[in-house]
Design an enzyme around this catalytic site. Structure first.
Site: not given
Ligand code: GLN
Length: 587
Positions: A382, A517, A519
């Protein structure tokens, strides 16, 4: 007649962090393995409508479900222990959600002139939420957040007290997790905190049926009897919940204690013995691994244990898949930003996880640059993927001002930009791109399978998301031309816009970033393919670095300082070779 649904309510006493979520999940796992259709619910006594707006530093990670619900981290434990339950936003609710529902109904005139009160209106709403979450299951395990004695949790406790009366003792079981500390000065296990905690519960009308006593040594029969006497239950319903090396040992240990047998006896459920052979084999690989590798997690949270719960579990699962122990080293991004790369040099793989906010991002990018140029396996998740794209844009493509709109809203070269769907969004709660979305994987590039395809072995996957920003299509062509391959993408059929989901560097030993994600989908019995692949690459990197010189035994290499120096030279040579072949490929 339909089968009578059964309920197990799990409360915690004395203090928090003694493992209520794991205990509840372990009970769920054991009963599922006995063939019972189990679901699990978490009720949290705070006023936030969901944990989505809370800092993970305060409340641990936010666990995201397929339906986009942002839930308590215990849902992560439940998902890793109980496999057939389909968790949705109904399985995790808070006092905030209950009050929100009741107040909306009151405003709509739904209470027909009555005075709206905690009892019965809030407690009725809690019971409705429990039933709504547990429709498909034969047995629902419901965990109450917080510790008995907190003002906040009283309405939940009152609701479950009522349910025991309504459904009958044969269908409702109260399990209470408590602490039995060993006091060295007295050389004794102390039962008083447990006595007090149970006294609190009994004052509000709840008599625990089962006590799980968290302790560092087995309770003797004498201690169990003493607890039973003071807490008003037979000693056979008092169980040791002993400290173990791995959380995955907890259900095995509770089974040894015959906890599941007692539960099915009390609830009058006929089931066979659970089949725990696969689980035992998995635990064996965790407790007795063949080697160790070190993964550096570059982040900004001081206490990352709970903030990155699913991440550290997924890394452990990746270790299970490769028969190695994964040692996780937390590397403070701000230290790297200030030029201290020493910790990075001691690890076999670099991981930059998800995150929000500007603090530490330059350090994270330095760590990414290090991994990219030194041929160290890198996994960006992410925000980690977004920063990998920015680092690549700046240092390989020469887009010096490359940045993210999250940190530089007016920036001219925002390689990471606000998603179209996010423009105009004002409320912060529940408004990100959340939950499961499909992703198409590029199977081959220049005749070779992509890293993404190698890991998944499939061109169609689905993964969970939680973000507002995305890889900007404005820069995609330019960056791809310079060697950062987009190996996964999602085309939104409504807007026709394609979102970049995965990037990788084909010529690097293993360098991959994903916008989602992974995970959240890793399970101990089915480690996530990307974590397995990342750990495999890191294991290979570690083996290459440690390979002794021809004719030299590795023990000698460790014992003899000059041999050690030579082995270090080999590592450097390997890395340099990788570096130059990579650079050849990139230039
Ligand atoms: N801050 C980034 C976004 O909102 C990444 C979000 C995250 O890593 N969950 O796109």
């Amino acid at each position: 007649m339909a089968k009578q649904k059964k309920f197990i309510f799990v409360t915690g006493g004395v203090l928090s962090s003694i493992g209520k979520g794991i205990a509840a999940a372990s009970v769920g796992m054991l009963l599922e393995q006995r063939g019972v259709r189990v679901t699990m619910v978490k009720m949290d006594p705070y006023l936030n409508v969901d944990p989505g707006t809370m800092s993970p530093f305060q409340h641990g990670e936010v666990f995201v479900l397929d339906d986009g619900a942002e839930t308590d981290l215990d849902l992560g434990h439940y998902s890793r222990f109980v496999h057939n339950a389909n968790f949705t936003r109904k399985n995790s609710f808070t006092t905030g959600r209950i009050y929100d529902t009741v107040i909306r109904r009151e405003r709509a005139g739904g209470y027909l002139g009555k005075t709206v009160q905690v009892i019965p209106h809030i407690t009725d709403e809690i019971k409705r939420h429990i039933l709504d979450a547990t429709q498909d299951a034969d047995l629902a395990i419901v965990e109450i957040g917080g510790t008995v004695g907190d003002i906040e949790s009283l309405p939940f406790l009152e609701a479950i007290r009522q349910m025991k009366v309504e459904y009958g003792s044969e269908n409702v079981l109260f399990v209470h997790l408590t602490l039995v500390p060993y006091i060295a000065a007295a050389a004794e296990l102390k039962t008083k905190p447990t006595q007090h905690s149970v006294k609190e519960l009994r004052e509000i009308g709840i008599q625990p049926d089962i006590l799980l006593c968290r302790t560092d040594r087995r309770l003797t029969q004498e201690v169990k009897e003493k607890i039973g006497l003071f807490c008003n239950l037979p000693a056979s319903q008092v169980f040791t919940a002993i400290d173990v090396k791995s959380i995955y040992e907890v259900p095995l240990d509770l089974h040894e204690e015959k906890l599941d047998e007692k539960i099915v006896e009390k609830l009058n459920i006929w089931t066979p013995e659970p089949n725990l052979s696969k689980w035992k084999a998995m635990v064996g690989r965790i407790t007795d691994p063949k080697g160790t590798i070190k993964i550096g997690i570059v982040g900004k949270y001081n206490d990352w244990r709970d903030s990155y719960k699913s991440l550290s579990e997924a890394l452990t699962h990746g270790g299970v898949a490769n028969d190695v122990k994964v040692e996780m080293l937390y590397i403070d991004a701000e230290k790297v930003e200030n030029g201290d790369l020493s910790e990075l040099k001691a690890i076999d793989g670099v991981l930059v996880p998800g995150g929000f906010g500007e603090r530490g991002i330059e350090g994270k990018m330095k760590a990414i640059e290090y991994a990219r140029t030194e041929g160290v396996p890198f996994f960006g998740i992410c925000l980690g993927m977004q920063l990998a794209a920015i680092e690549y844009a700046r240092n390989v493509c020469g887009i010096k001002e490359a940045n993210s709109a999250e940190f530089k809203p007016e920036g001219k070269s925002n390689v990471i930009d606000l998603m179209e769907s996010q423009k105009g969004v004002k409320d912060l709660g529940g408004t990100m791109r959340l939950g499961a979305y499909p992703c198409n994987i590029l199977s081959k590039h220049n005749g070779k399978p992509t890293r993404a395809y190698q890991a998944y072995g499939s061109e169609k996957i689905s993964e969970r998301h939680r973000h507002r920003f995305e890889f900007s299509n404005r820069f995609r062509k330019e960056i791809e031309e310079k060697g950062l391959l987009v190996s996964g993408a999602f085309k939104d059929s409504k807007t026709g816009i394609e979102l970049v989901e995965m990037v990788e560097i084909p010529s690097h030993p293993w360098f991959l970033g994903c916008q989602f994600h992974p995970e959240f989908l890793s399970r101990p019995l089915s480690p996530h393919p990307l974590f397995s692949a990342f750990i495999k690459a890191s294991k290979e990197a570690s083996q290459q670095a440690q390979r002794p010189l021809p004719g030299m035994k590795s023990e000698k290499a460790n014992a003899n300082p000059s041999a050690k120096k030579m082995a270090a030279g080999v590592k450097k040579a390997v890395l340099n070779a990788k570096k130059s072949s990579r650079q050849d490929a990139l230039l």
